[in-house]
Structure formats: C-alpha cells, structure tokens
Design a protein around this motif. Structure first.
Motif, mmCIF file in Angstrom:
data_model
loop_
_atom_site.group_PDB
_atom_site.id
_atom_site.type_symbol
_atom_site.label_atom_id
_atom_site.label_comp_id
_atom_site.label_asym_id
_atom_site.label_seq_id
_atom_site.Cartn_x
_atom_site.Cartn_y
_atom_site.Cartn_z
ATOM 1 N N GLU A 44 0.811 -1.210 0.000
ATOM 2 C CA GLU A 44 0.000 0.000 0.000
ATOM 3 C C GLU A 44 0.844 1.258 0.000
ATOM 4 N N ILE A 46 0.100 5.402 0.791
ATOM 5 C CA ILE A 46 -0.901 6.317 1.330
ATOM 6 C C ILE A 46 -0.374 7.744 1.317
ATOM 7 N N SER A 57 2.799 10.659 4.207
ATOM 8 C CA SER A 57 2.805 9.710 3.097
ATOM 9 C C SER A 57 3.671 8.524 3.496
ATOM 10 N N SER A 128 -9.561 0.290 3.688
ATOM 11 C CA SER A 128 -9.543 0.536 5.129
ATOM 12 C C SER A 128 -10.531 -0.374 5.837
ATOM 13 N N THR A 340 -5.360 6.200 -0.590
ATOM 14 C CA THR A 340 -4.658 4.929 -0.482
ATOM 15 C C THR A 340 -4.707 4.194 -1.807
ATOM 16 N N GLN A 342 -3.548 0.338 -3.366
ATOM 17 C CA GLN A 342 -3.158 -0.987 -2.908
ATOM 18 C C GLN A 342 -2.984 -1.930 -4.095
#
Length: 347
Positions: A44, A46, A57, A128, A340, A342
């Motif tokens: 991931e 972010i 970040s 999430s 986010t 992923q």
C-alpha cells in the motif's frame, strides 16, 4: 531497513518451509489428507493529512497472510493462518483451529482454537477497515459449537479473554452467540444476522484502552446486526455494532460520562467493465457514537475502485474523508483526507 527486510524474508521462508514440511509429512503418511495452501500479499501507498494538519505519506508491505487448511477426514479439518503487518504485527500465528463436523451424526460442528470471535460480519469493499471492525473485532482462544439447518445457521461460543473485573478469579466467563439467515439464488443473495457477546470490553481496540485489563469495573454486553444483499452487479452492506450496556466511567468514558460506544457501516458496490476489466466501484458512509476515546472518527465517507490487472492480481484506490469529534467532546473538530493505493495478489 534492508537488514530488517532480509530478516523478515528469511523468517517467512523458514516458517513456510517448516509448516509445509509438517503437512507434507502428514500427507505422505496418509494420502487421504488434502492440504490447501493460500496466501495474500498487499502493498500500500498512502498520502494525506493527519488530524493535526500534518502532511503524511508512506509505502508499506501492508499485509502478508499464509494459510494452511488440512482436510484430515470428511469430518475433521485443521486451519493455520500466519500474518505479518508492517509497523503493526510481526510474523505470528494469527489463527489456528481444529474443526470436527457431524458430531454424533447430527448437523453440529465443534471448532476449537485461536480465531476471531464470530461477533459482527465486517464485510467491506474498502481498503480501510470499517469502523464496525475497529470497535468490535476480537481474537481469542475459544470453543464454539455451531449448527446449520436449511437457510439458518448459528453458533454459541465461550472463551476466557483478557479482561476481568477487579479482584475476581481468572475463569472462563466470556461467551456469545450468533444466528444468520441466508438466501442464495442465481442472481440474488441475502445474508442477515444478529450476534451477541456478554463482554464488549474483549474487543481488541477496547482492551488497549482499559489499563490494566484486569481492573474492569463492569462487563458491558454488545450486539451486532448485519445485512448483505447482492442482486446482479449491485451489492449493499449494512452493519451496526454497539454496546448494549454502558461502560463504567472508570473503564471507558465519553465527555466525562460513562460511554456506550457504537459504530455503523453502510456501503454500496457496483460491478462494471472498465477497459474490458470487471472493476468494482464502491461508496461507504460510516460513523461512530461515544467512541472518541477509542481513536475513532465521528463520521467517515469513503469511495473506492478495484480493478483486476492479471489473474488473482488487483489494483485498488480509496479516498476517505473523516470528521473528528467536536472539541467539546474531546476531539479536534478537524476533517482529514486520506488517499490509499493498494496492489494485491491472492493465491
């Protein structure tokens, strides 16, 4: 950092070879054994701003899961799940259980071991975790007796847990139950259920707040409700988790009063073709009440898209807007935004 990653890779390879070798030996001894190995790797990235307005970040190996499921006989199986979460959980045995079905020839199933307590459903399209999971999820060593008949299924379970009232003995005193109803047709699926736990303080999140956990003043019960409906390309999710009773103020408070926390999640997901790929678009509305002490926002809006890149490989993006509790309720009153991405592989 490189040495740390090298050690992690060595640990993963050693654990994988050790457990695989153990199962392989069993399979060689009895060809009737069937062992399935599965896994998840999630990376991931972010970015966004924290509650205090600071820009953040990160790039992380968010999750590694390696699962082993062994069918010993038609009615006996074993399950092991190894888990690593960067900056959260070192490689460990996350789950380990034995299941025996058809007890006494009846449609009863006995499961014993370490697992996530069957309280709440926590299904989501998002990257999430839903706020319902944050409030209600609990991993314990339990004994569970389940049954299924027609469209109905349910179970009862008991475990010792980590919390107990002050000056009481360490005994198995936590328990719960759940009932589910499901309909499965070609283009329509429905899953609804209700679950109960006699001590919501056993939630992993709440355990971290109550210190020490052996000084609990009151054991508040919890209740969970969920409905998941799928019709064609549309999926709807609705879930509620909440305390049935208020906590003692000394255990968990909200705005100076005894807290009765709850959380909800409402989602809609829609499958469609994007560049000839079966993508899923989703929108979620989540919220909590009297849960500021648990670090949860008062409300959250999320949207996501998931696109398969290759077989068992997907890329997901999520945007989340969270509103903290007001200042007079112990929060900051601020709004945060988190983005986010992923990349995930399942096997």
């Amino acid at each position: 950092m490189a040495n740390g990653r090298l050690r992690l890779h060595c640990i993963l390879i050693t654990a994988f070879m050790s457990v695989s070798g153990l199962f392989a030996a069993n399979v060689a001894a009895d060809e009737a054994y069937q062992v399935e190995v599965s896994g998840i790797v999630q990376v991931e990235a972010i970015g966004g701003r924290s509650v205090d307005g600071t820009a953040e970040s990160d790039i992380s190996l968010a999750t590694i899961e390696i699962g082993f499921d062994a069918e010993i006989t038609d009615n006996v199986s074993a399950h092991i799940l190894l888990l690593h979460e960067e900056d959260g959980t070192d490689l460990e045995v996350d789950e380990g259980s034995i299941t025996i079905a058809q007890l006494g020839g009846a449609p009863l199933t006995l499961t014993a071991g370490q697992m996530y307590v069957p309280f709440g459903r926590f299904e989501s399209h998002m990257i999430s975790d839903p706020l319902t999971l944050v409030l209600g999820e609990s991993r314990e060593s339990i004994i569970q007796l389940g049954a299924e008949q027609g469209n109905f299924s349910g179970s009862v379970y008991s475990f010792k847990g980590a919390t107990r009232e002050l000056n009481t003995s360490e005994r198995v005193k936590s328990f719960g139950a759940n009932v589910m109803f499901k309909i499965e047709r070609d283009s329509f699926n429905l899953n609804s259920g209700v679950s109960y736990i006699n001590n919501l303080a056993e939630s992993d999140t709440i355990q971290d707040i109550i210190n020490p956990p052996t000084a609990l003043s009151k054991r508040p019960a919890g209740i969970a409700l969920h409905t998941i409906m799928r019709r064609g390309p549309l999926t709807m999710i609705a879930e509620y988790i909440g305390a049935k009773d208020s906590f003692a103020t000394t255990d968990l408070a909200f705005n100076g009063q005894s807290a009765k926390p709850n959380a909800y999640n409402i989602e809609a997901g829609y499958e469609l073709l994007i560049f000839n790929k079966e993508a899923t678009l989703a929108l979620a509305f989540q919220g909590s009440r009297q849960a500021q002490t648990l670090g949860m926002p008062e409300s959250r809006v999320l949207t996501s898209i998931n696109v398969p890149l290759r077989e068992q490989t997907s890329l997901s993006f999520e945007w989340a807007k969270s509103d903290d509790y007001a200042i007079n309720e112990g929060g900051s009153g601020r709004t945060t935004h988190l983005y986010t991405a992923q990349l995930a592989v399942e096997f």
